[in-house]
Design a protein around this motif. Structure first.
Motif, PDB file in Angstrom:
ATOM      1  N   ALA A 237     -36.327   5.811 -19.077  1.00 55.46           N
ATOM      2  CA  ALA A 237     -35.837   4.882 -19.813  1.00 55.46           C
ATOM      3  C   ALA A 237     -37.100   4.438 -20.939  1.00 55.46           C
TER       4      ALA A 237
ATOM      5  N   THR B 209     -38.869   7.655 -22.948  1.00 57.70           N
ATOM      6  CA  THR B 209     -37.938   7.856 -24.073  1.00 57.70           C
ATOM      7  C   THR B 209     -37.343   6.598 -25.048  1.00 57.70           C
TER       8      THR B 209
ATOM      9  N   LYS C 204     -35.447   4.185 -24.479  1.00 56.50           N
ATOM     10  CA  LYS C 204     -34.210   4.002 -24.360  1.00 56.50           C
ATOM     11  C   LYS C 204     -33.533   2.576 -23.562  1.00 56.50           C
TER      12      LYS C 204
ATOM     13  N   PHE D  62     -27.658   5.683 -20.484  1.00 57.06           N
ATOM     14  CA  PHE D  62     -29.150   6.533 -20.949  1.00 57.06           C
ATOM     15  C   PHE D  62     -28.794   7.962 -21.153  1.00 57.06           C
TER      16      PHE D  62
ATOM     17  N   HIS E 211     -27.133   8.051 -24.590  1.00 56.81           N
ATOM     18  CA  HIS E 211     -28.232   7.667 -25.732  1.00 56.81           C
ATOM     19  C   HIS E 211     -29.076   9.050 -25.731  1.00 56.81           C
TER      20      HIS E 211
END
Length: 140
Positions: free
Chosen positions: A77, A80, A82, A132, A135
């Motif tokens: 996360a 990236t 996110k 996640f 996304h």
């Protein structure tokens, strides 16, 4: 979200792992000191630990099961970008549930309370992974 905000629940989860480790070590040391177990050949899993020491050992092992998915998700996360507010809130919920599960497991160990903490934590982690993945897949 800031890096400290994203990593704070990870640090608290790591603190839980060490808390359980030291609790297990103390419970085992006490059991050996008090003659409740006989240290013999073979691994410590076969010593016939008293309930308190065995629950701590079981919980320590548990810290390397479900939480590994949490520890894998957080850097993904972060890398990236996110890790948003929802991610951090869910991470905190997961970690609080892990602490509640551990304290119940090493304390009164009432399955009627312990299992809901575990199941809720698993569900929160599943939601974290699903959000996640959504996304990532929706931004292709």
């Amino acid at each position: 979200m800031t890096l400290p905000a994203v990593l704070a629940p990870v640090f608290v989860q790591v603190a839980l792992v060490f808390f359980v480790l030291f609790r297990m070590g103390f419970a085992r040391w006490t059991a050996v000191r008090d003659g409740q177990v006989e240290v013999r050949e073979g691994g410590p899993r076969n010593y016939g630990w008293p309930r308190k020491a065995q629950c701590a050992a079981d919980n320590f092992q548990n810290q390397f099961e479900l939480p590994t998915l949490f520890f894998a998700l957080v850097p993904l996360a972060i890398l990236t970008h996110k890790a948003d507010l929802l991610f951090v809130l869910l991470a905190w919920v997961f970690v609080v549930l892990r602490w509640l599960h551990a304290l119940e497991h090493m304390g009164p160990n009432r399955l009627k309370l312990r299992f809901p903490f575990y199941a809720a934590g698993a569900l929160v982690l599943l939601v974290m992974w699903a959000v996640f993945a959504a996304h990532i897949l929706l931004t292709l």
